[in-house]
Design a protein around this motif. Structure first.
Motif: not given
Length: 235
Positions: A107-111
């Motif tokens: 879904v998205a990059e990890p922080y």
């Protein structure tokens, strides 16, 4: 207008993204907030955004659920908002990245702090989801943490009120608005700026907060250019 700050973190509440609908995402409203963000990027300002999740989930306030589980659901709600904000920014021609404090690589990059800073340096807007990634912390605390980590010059807290008042201006006609106030006073007087954990984090790291009204989205640009549009909270 010339920007006063080079790198800023903007905190948007989930409720703000719902607009008149009061729930869910109203993309016309989101676009109204994203246009000034684009204006800032075009000026060369590095912009990070933290979003709340109250337009989808307010489970904590019911008192019925396990607090940890309710907070996890709230974190997932922020991801929906983060993706919506990023998509709207990209539709306006702004490159955006979503980073989440809970790993969801499809879904998205990890922080990753260094990666977030690199995105900012390249002129990309980074939208942070999932708050701190931990229960028992608000997205205000998540915003304060991320702003501190990326060395933001200021944290911009966009609200439905045009600054910090001595009491609730909706209930008290004698409420006095402050142009500037210290973190010490905010914490000692229990003023409803943000939760105490977030205020303490900003105080300890000497990170100023500008609280202003989102009723006029252009206030986002005015705030970054140093105009008097709200209340500065500082040491």
């Amino acid at each position: 207008m010339e920007p006063k700050y080079k790198r800023v973190l903007l905190k948007l509440s989930g409720e703000a993204l719902a607009g008149e609908k009061k729930t869910g995402i109203d993309f016309e409203t989101v676009e109204r907030y994203c246009k000034p963000i684009k204006e800032l990027v075009d000026m060369g300002v590095e912009v990070a955004v933290v979003v709340g999740g109250g337009n989808f989930w307010r489970g904590r306030s019911s008192g019925q659920m396990d607090r940890t589980r309710a907070d996890h659901m709230g974190m997932l709600a922020t991801v929906i908002n983060a993706l919506g904000v990023a998509d709207t920014l990209e539709s306006l021609g702004v490159t955006a990245r979503v980073q989440t404090a809970i790993s969801m690589p499809q879904v998205a990059e990890p922080y990753i702090r260094n990666k977030a800073v690199r995105h900012l340096e390249k002129g990309r807007v980074v939208v942070f989801g999932c708050g701190t990634g931990n229960p028992f912390f608000s997205t205000d605390t998540g915003a304060a943490l991320r702003a501190t980590e990326i060395n933001a010059d200021i944290m911009l807290k966009a609200t439905m009120v045009d600054g910090v008042y001595s009491s609730d201006p909706h209930k008290d006609p004698n409420a006095v608005k402050f142009d500037r106030i210290t973190f010490h006073d905010v914490l000692e007087k229990g003023l409803q700026v943000m939760d105490g954990t977030a205020a303490s984090l900003c105080k300890d790291n000497d990170l100023p907060i500008l609280v202003f009204s989102l009723e006029d989205p252009d206030n986002i640009v005015k705030a970054v250019c140093g105009e008097n549009v709200g209340t500065i909270v500082e040491n």
